[in-house]
Scaffold this active site. Structure first.
Site, PDB file in Angstrom:
ATOM      1  N   LYS A 198       0.187   3.754  -2.726  1.00 35.91           N
ATOM      2  CA  LYS A 198      -0.829   4.805  -2.669  1.00 35.91           C
ATOM      3  C   LYS A 198      -0.218   6.203  -2.591  1.00 35.91           C
ATOM      4  O   LYS A 198      -0.947   7.200  -2.772  1.00 35.91           O
ATOM      5  CB  LYS A 198      -1.767   4.557  -1.495  1.00 35.91           C
ATOM      6  CG  LYS A 198      -2.629   3.302  -1.636  1.00 35.91           C
ATOM      7  CD  LYS A 198      -3.602   3.177  -0.475  1.00 35.91           C
ATOM      8  CE  LYS A 198      -4.583   2.018  -0.671  1.00 35.91           C
ATOM      9  NZ  LYS A 198      -4.043   0.719  -0.221  1.00 35.91           N
ATOM     10  N   SER A 205       0.782  -1.242   0.000  1.00 42.20           N
ATOM     11  CA  SER A 205       0.000   0.000   0.000  1.00 42.20           C
ATOM     12  C   SER A 205       0.810   1.285   0.000  1.00 42.20           C
ATOM     13  O   SER A 205       0.221   2.365  -0.123  1.00 42.20           O
ATOM     14  CB  SER A 205      -0.955   0.012   1.197  1.00 42.20           C
ATOM     15  OG  SER A 205      -2.041  -0.849   0.979  1.00 42.20           O
ATOM     16  N   SER A 237      -5.735   3.896   4.247  1.00 43.51           N
ATOM     17  CA  SER A 237      -5.314   2.971   3.193  1.00 43.51           C
ATOM     18  C   SER A 237      -6.499   2.307   2.502  1.00 43.51           C
ATOM     19  O   SER A 237      -6.487   1.108   2.188  1.00 43.51           O
ATOM     20  CB  SER A 237      -4.372   1.900   3.759  1.00 43.51           C
ATOM     21  OG  SER A 237      -3.585   1.329   2.739  1.00 43.51           O
TER      22      SER A 237
END
Length: 361
Positions: free
Chosen positions: A55, A52, A107
């Site tokens: 991102k 993640s 997230s």
């Protein structure tokens, strides 16, 4: 015709002794945000799944889209999301800025898909934009396949170095800085009331933390990017596959802050170059400062190499050369030199300039 002028800047720094930096991560890096200078490295170019922390790219593209205040109606694209989520509902309306907060603080994989679809029209086109951007900012070993980082199908692959470059770039954006530095975000929409607390525990446990992004998948394991600032020194730390990441980041920051200091090596404005006579009746100047972190064992041996083009015809504002910042025969930075077609009112001694350059920020 080109002319080279070399100036050696020597300055002795007094620092406390420090321990060698270390971490339990498979890959790790400590980077100066201002110069992208690497202060600590461990397998920094090894390509791995990054989960993640992908991102960060999704977030900065959304911020740079100029659409943060747009109202977004969530579509069916979020039905494909699984794993970490902020639990958006199809048909729910909120701003793109709200979605970025959900993306970076919690997230949200559903937020990532909603952002991608709204900004680029489709997830596929957004992923193309992610890969285009990565090349433009110097990420040479990165491939994005999605906007969220899940890798059960086809994940995102990068390196500790590339993710540090991305973060240094993103942190130059004030809106992005504000979002990732937020500890809690409260939002009420037409369908829900949200209270999002940032998963980056360092914001609450390490006082110099300014932002970052957590990540985890079974394939990537724990990944973490964080940023911290102290005494005008801005650092980014990236760890990949690190089971003790929050503690490792704190320790790396403490080592770096005690061992390195930031100095202004180039100062924007008029430059006085010793031995330069061709443009002696005109003002030579820099448009930007350049700050650099220097350590005890380097003893401040910086070399400035000025390369001037002897132009017969030139106008005010024309580029007439470059100055290169060198340390141990390695170029760390290059800045353009410009000329102003007006007589100088006064000249500043190069030694006075050097004194100002090495004023501790």
């Amino acid at each position: 015709m080109k002319k080279w002028i070399v100036v050696l800047l020597s300055f002795i720094f007094a620092f406390n002794n420090v321990k060698a930096m270390n971490t339990s991560a498979s890959c790790a890096i400590v980077m100066d945000q201002n110069s992208n200078r690497i202060l600590y490295s461990k397998n920094i170019h090894k390509v791995r799944s990054v989960a993640s922390i992908s991102k960060i790219m999704t977030g900065i593209l959304a911020v740079e889209s100029g659409k943060l205040d747009d109202k977004v109606t969530v579509g069916d694209e979020i039905l494909k999301a699984y794993g970490s989520a902020v639990y958006l509902q199809v048909g729910e309306t909120l701003t793109l800025r709200d979605l970025v907060y959900g993306l970076m603080l919690r997230s949200g994989n559903d937020a990532a898909l909603a952002i991608a679809t709204y900004v680029s029209g489709s997830v596929e086109k957004f992923v193309e934009a992610m890969n285009d951007k990565s090349l433009k900012i110097g990420m040479k070993n990165t491939t994005f396949h999605n906007p969220h980082g899940l890798d059960e199908e086809e994940g995102n692959f990068s390196t500790a170095y590339d993710m540090a470059v991305l973060t240094s770039y993103a942190m130059k954006n004030k809106e992005y800085q504000k979002i990732v530095g937020t500890k809690k975000y409260t939002l009420k929409t037409d369908k829900n009331h949200y209270v999002w607390k940032n998963k980056n525990k360092l914001l609450n446990t390490y006082q110099y933390t300014t932002g970052g992004k957590t990540g985890f998948t079974e394939i990537a394991k724990r990944t973490l990017v964080s940023t911290a600032s102290k005494d005008n020194t801005d650092l980014v730390v990236v760890t990949l596959n690190d089971g003790n990441d929050f503690e490792d980041h704190k320790n790396l920051y403490e080592e770096a802050f005690s061992f390195y200091r930031t100095y202004t090596v180039l100062e924007k404005g008029e430059v006085s170059i010793p031995g330069e006579t061709y443009y002696k009746d005109f003002k030579i100047y820099l448009k930007n400062d350049y700050k650099m972190m220097l350590a005890e064992n380097e003893k401040g041996n910086i070399i400035l190499k000025y390369q001037l083009d002897k132009k017969r015809n030139f106008n005010s504002g024309d580029k007439i050369g470059v100055v290169k910042v060198m340390l141990d025969d390695k170029k760390f930075y290059e800045e353009d030199l410009y000329v102003e077609k007006q007589e100088k009112q006064s000249k500043t001694s190069i030694w006075k300039k050097i004194g100002r350059w090495f004023t501790h920020d």
